[in-house]
Write an enzyme that holds these catalytic residues in place. Structure first.
Site: not given
Lengths: 214, 249
Positions: A15-17
């Protein structure tokens, strides 16, 4: 080089770019530096809750900043990141629980596929172009079945707790074990500091490709 | 290289250790890259208030992280950063209003000395754990930067003029506008010295939370509840390789 590889524990959530950027840089360097890269799928929602932190995107000025930051970093680091149209629904509503449980199960069952599967999931969330991870339907199904087992749920929970014990307030974190010391580095912009701590050469986010270590 | 230098506007506050790291790296590169480095003294308290952000150090886990982060980055970037003993008091109670007004005046009167004077103020607060709020502290920094005592006193006198106060306010507003307009700013960020405490300790400043009242539309009280995101903005080399990349576009 006679010394033992230094362990890098990489805690991440698809979910974390910024986790994706870190991940790609570390994957490039794992065959250049004398390190052992240990991928540790975690849940950023759990880290936020445990630390009392909040997603930066909730502050309007930061949301604006990071959309541009991610776009530019994607270009510089050569990772095909695109902000999803439904950014807030992706981040805040859909979340990543199933995906991270899937990767947790993957790590137990087919650790050799964990890197590709992680990348595939990032591609789906953060890029319009999706590649195949090279996994057969049968394998995928078997792994998917395992994501709702207590073992997998617990494993994800434990990994996330381990990140919290290291002091995480967000993801990605890279924990480097060097000369009897442990360093926790947050963010995708601490790679040069990591190189410094390892005594290794930093050649930018896209180092020249080398053959795998024998 | 026949093209005109690209302008880099560097907004900073000496209260911010990450600003110091950025500053030193940019000063090293200003004569290497084809850029024009414009130093813009700002007030981080104002940025925090205007953006609704909070100092990262208010979150315990971030406070712990950044003390170590600063120490390691100081070593890597070769800047002699040391955490002050009473760090929360320095950041949240004492602040940097006088110092940043002084640098604002310096920029008008003796711009060629701004870099050195900024560095000497950082050396006081972020290396030797010395005060930067009292007039004699600021004069000492100016002298160390190579100013004569008369020059330094003259600039100090200007720090309480409306022009200087307004200039600092405008520079800080300009930084905020960059934050709203383009979403990226070559700026200091995220490291606040507790404007909330400044409001409480009005007498300590010697004037009633003047810097907040004079910031026009910002005088709407404390940041909204539920404001989030105590991010960490590191003055890392990633930022600079990013910057270099950007300049080559």
């Amino acid at each position: 080089m006679g010394s033992a590889p230094r362990t890098l524990e990489f805690f991440y959530d698809v979910l974390s770019p910024y986790s994706w950027l870190s991940f790609e840089i570390l994957c490039r360097y794992k065959n250049i530096w004398n390190v052992h890269l240990q991928l540790r799928p975690s849940l950023i929602a759990g880290i936020m809750k445990d630390s009392g932190n909040k997603p930066p995107a909730l502050l309007p000025r930061k949301a604006k900043y990071l959309t541009n930051d991610i776009r530019l970093l994607g270009q510089q680091v050569q990772v095909p990141i695109n902000f999803p149209k439904d950014f807030f629904s992706v981040i805040l509503e859909k979340g990543s629980l199933s995906a991270m449980r899937f990767l947790t199960a993957m790590k137990s069952e087919h650790p050799e596929m964990l890197e590709k599967a992680s990348r595939e999931l990032w591609m789906r969330v953060w890029s319009r172009a999706a590649e195949k991870a090279g996994m057969s339907i049968e394998q995928a199904r078997r792994i998917l079945e395992k994501t709702s087992t207590p073992q997998v749920k617990n494993q994800l929970k434990e990994t996330t707790e381990a990140a919290c014990k290291y002091g995480a307030f967000g993801l990605p974190i890279t924990v480097a074990h060097v000369d009897g010391q442990t360093h926790m580095l947050f963010g995708s912009d601490r790679m040069e500091l990591l190189a410094y701590l390892l005594g290794e050469k930093w050649m930018g986010p896209v180092p020249p490709v080398v053959e795998s270590r024998l």
